[in-house]
Design an enzyme around this catalytic site. Structure first.
Site, short mmCIF file in Angstrom:
data_model
loop_
_atom_site.label_atom_id
_atom_site.label_comp_id
_atom_site.label_asym_id
_atom_site.label_seq_id
_atom_site.Cartn_x
_atom_site.Cartn_y
_atom_site.Cartn_z
N HIS A 42 -23.82 1.90 79.58
CA HIS A 42 -22.37 2.26 79.22
C HIS A 42 -21.88 3.47 78.93
O HIS A 42 -21.92 3.36 78.10
CB HIS A 42 -21.62 0.81 79.51
CG HIS A 42 -20.83 1.50 79.14
ND1 HIS A 42 -19.18 -0.42 79.11
CD2 HIS A 42 -19.35 1.82 79.81
CE1 HIS A 42 -18.13 0.09 79.82
NE2 HIS A 42 -18.06 1.53 79.76
N GLU A 53 -23.05 0.64 84.56
CA GLU A 53 -21.52 0.33 84.05
C GLU A 53 -21.05 1.33 83.52
O GLU A 53 -21.35 2.12 83.09
CB GLU A 53 -21.64 -1.06 83.56
CG GLU A 53 -21.83 -1.33 81.90
CD GLU A 53 -21.68 -2.52 81.21
OE1 GLU A 53 -21.59 -3.94 82.32
OE2 GLU A 53 -21.68 -2.92 79.73
N HIS A 91 -20.98 -10.10 78.04
CA HIS A 91 -20.26 -9.67 76.95
C HIS A 91 -20.42 -10.60 75.37
O HIS A 91 -19.83 -11.88 75.54
CB HIS A 91 -18.52 -9.08 77.43
CG HIS A 91 -17.94 -8.72 75.99
ND1 HIS A 91 -18.02 -6.38 76.58
CD2 HIS A 91 -17.26 -8.61 75.57
CE1 HIS A 91 -17.16 -6.27 75.86
NE2 HIS A 91 -16.91 -7.42 74.79
#
Length: 237
Positions: free
Chosen positions: A43, A70, A190
């Site tokens: 990310h 991401e 998450h």
């Protein structure tokens, strides 16, 4: 089979704290795959406070499973993804100042934005996933964007799990069933951990992939990286 994608951002955070190239992000990714991970997630953020844009370029020829990038779809991010061409891109609505991803997309409000971005990735042959909560309006709105998958934002599940796991999982089951009815594949991530992953996996139908970083890398400090990857994989059986 539900695939385990290891998010290696925390490896980069540790490296950046000291400078230099220790620990080595590329070596960590290769080892995660060698130890059984079916994917690598990164990310990159605009300030490059953990994964750097150059890391993404360096990782592309090394990742032999599935490479998932991401992030928030700024123009720089879009350009990077189109340059690197990972197997999957996951769009997250986090602003540059966010510490970590903390919400899913409002797919109704952002429909036109997402359609424009996703169409570019699909034209390049990149599978697209978008981060959403369990609000059925956002799950249903995801279909209109043209995305291939949704990634269920699981922080609320992880927070509520210790108090009442059945209540915590209920909206996620409903959202996953609705997504499957609409032809969307389902990812999740998450705050998933060794404590809560197995129950999530057992209860969520048609779960294609989980992306786990913070908890997995933290557990590796105690159990070792190879053992930790195998422990997480056992939760998905």
């Amino acid at each position: 089979m539900t695939r385990l994608s290891v998010n290696i951002n925390k490896i980069a955070t540790l490296r950046n704290a000291r400078g230099g190239n220790t620990p080595n992000v590329c070596e960590a990714a290769v080892n995660c795959e060698r130890f059984g991970a079916e994917g690598i997630t990164v990310h990159p953020r605009p300030d490059e406070r953990h994964i750097r844009y150059q890391d993404v370029r360096d990782l592309k020829p090394l990742v032999t499973t599935e490479f998932n990038i991401e992030g928030y779809p700024s123009q720089d991010f879009i350009d990077l993804v189109l340059e690197v061409k990972p197997e999957q891109v996951t769009l997250v609505p986090d602003p540059p100042e966010a510490i970590t991803s903390n919400a899913g997309w409002d797919t109704v409000k952002n429909k036109d934005l997402l359609i424009g971005i996703i169409s570019q990735f699909k034209a390049a042959g990149i599978r697209t996933s978008i981060f959403v909560d369990t609000n059925l309006a956002n799950v249903e709105g995801a279909v209109a964007t043209g995305t291939d998958r949704i990634e269920l934002y699981t922080e609320p599940y992880a927070t509520e799990y210790p108090e009442d796991k059945e209540a915590a999982i209920r909206p996620f089951v409903t959202a996953a069933k609705r997504a499957h009815e609409l032809g969307l594949e389902i990812n999740a991530g998450h705050d998933l951990s060794l404590e809560n992953l197995q129950y999530f996996y057992q209860e969520i139908p048609n779960l294609a992939e989980v992306s786990i970083g913070h908890a997995l890398i933290s557990d590796a400090l105690y159990f070792g990286l190879e053992n930790t990857v195998q422990m997480y994989k056992k939760c998905l059986k």
